[in-house]
Design an enzyme around this catalytic site. Sequence first.
Site, PDB file in Angstrom:
ATOM      1  N   GLY A 193      -9.412  29.830   6.977  1.00 33.49           N
ATOM      2  CA  GLY A 193      -8.812  30.668   5.935  1.00 33.49           C
ATOM      3  C   GLY A 193      -8.047  29.744   5.006  1.00 33.49           C
ATOM      4  N   ALA A 194      -8.262  29.916   3.698  1.00 28.55           N
ATOM      5  CA  ALA A 194      -7.761  28.923   2.737  1.00 28.55           C
ATOM      6  C   ALA A 194      -6.265  28.595   2.868  1.00 28.55           C
ATOM      7  CB  ALA A 194      -8.107  29.386   1.325  1.00 28.55           C
ATOM      8  N   ASP A 229     -11.357  31.301  -1.753  1.00 35.39           N
ATOM      9  CA  ASP A 229     -11.150  29.912  -1.333  1.00 35.39           C
ATOM     10  C   ASP A 229     -10.874  28.996  -2.523  1.00 35.39           C
ATOM     11  OD1 ASP A 229     -12.857  31.125   1.011  1.00 35.39           O
ATOM     12  OD2 ASP A 229     -11.742  29.376   1.744  1.00 35.39           O
TER      13      ASP A 229
END
Length: 347
Positions: free
Chosen positions: A47-48, A237
């Site tokens: 997860g970014a 992202d």
Amino acid sequence: MPIPTLEWKRNSLRIIDQTKLPAQLVYLELDNLQSVWRAIKNLQVRGAPAIGIAAAFAVVLGIRDVRLKSFSQFENRLKRVTEYLRQARPTAVNLFWALERMERAVRLHAHKSQAFLNRLLLKEAQKILQEDKDICRSLARFGSKLIKDKDIILTHCNAGALATADFGTALGVIYQARLQGKRIKVYADETRPVLQGARLTCWELLQHKVDVTLICDNMAAELMKEGKINKIFVGADRIAANGDTANKIGTYNLAVLACFHRLPFYVVAPVSSFDLRLRTGKDIPIEQRDPQEVRSVFGRQVAPANVKVYNPAFDVTPQHLISAIVTERGILRRPYKKSFKKIGGLK
Ligand code: MRU
């Protein structure tokens, strides 16, 4: 309060090993640079925003145990550490953003002692983590304005607590709407090949007692046709200057379907997900992952071992398919370049 996905504890980075969910809730204490690099690469932390935070702490770990005699030695080591971390995953810009912040912090305090700089780096990493918590709450406040009572929302991949330091981006919006008393239902795409939707989003939403139904990725069109979905919320992202957005592979499919069925398609992401160096999404580097992820499902072979595989981890949704981008400073509409400037840009 969500279970912390990452925290600094006992001089180590403590993370939930997301590859083990939902079967087991396992924590890992990472006390060196290489172990954080591997955890990022292998999606134990993913997860970014979470990747950016993990990388910031990895810098702390990569510097603190090496005795450096001068500031130039310190600078060289920092450069080697950040270059190494930049190789872990290419698409989420939050990784690069966090590393740049760590480098900038040191540049502002050139020629201080190593002990001072070690403390400074730890403070900066902790600040990045704390800021992410606040950002999640602001995203949720703005994003929840887009949700009405009885909405039925589709989400893809995992943009929740497991992807951030708090309760997430796209899922944070859903949690906030729930806190406001709105009765909502969620459909979660399973998100092949790594199943972040099935394994992580469903686990998280059930923990928070959100009404969630799991679907296979290829079911979304039919559900939309049947009128079972009325809004789509996803994370991001990397967002190019014009608003083109990279997110988990399969996001673009949903945006196309949403456009066809005239449903709003929302991206929820912190300002740090914007990469203004990139004019459009064509320039966003897309991670290609191990073909085995597609040939097998969690260790079980589901395709011939020698079949060719194409496995991009992300796709790019063109800006014209995005109804709005929710940031911690407000809701952006097209043209995104202009509305991003209006909220202050990358300050
Ligand atoms: O490969 P992953 O699991 O790191 O991909 C994650 C996503 O695509 C998320 O949607 C994105 O990072 C936003 S998380 C708030």
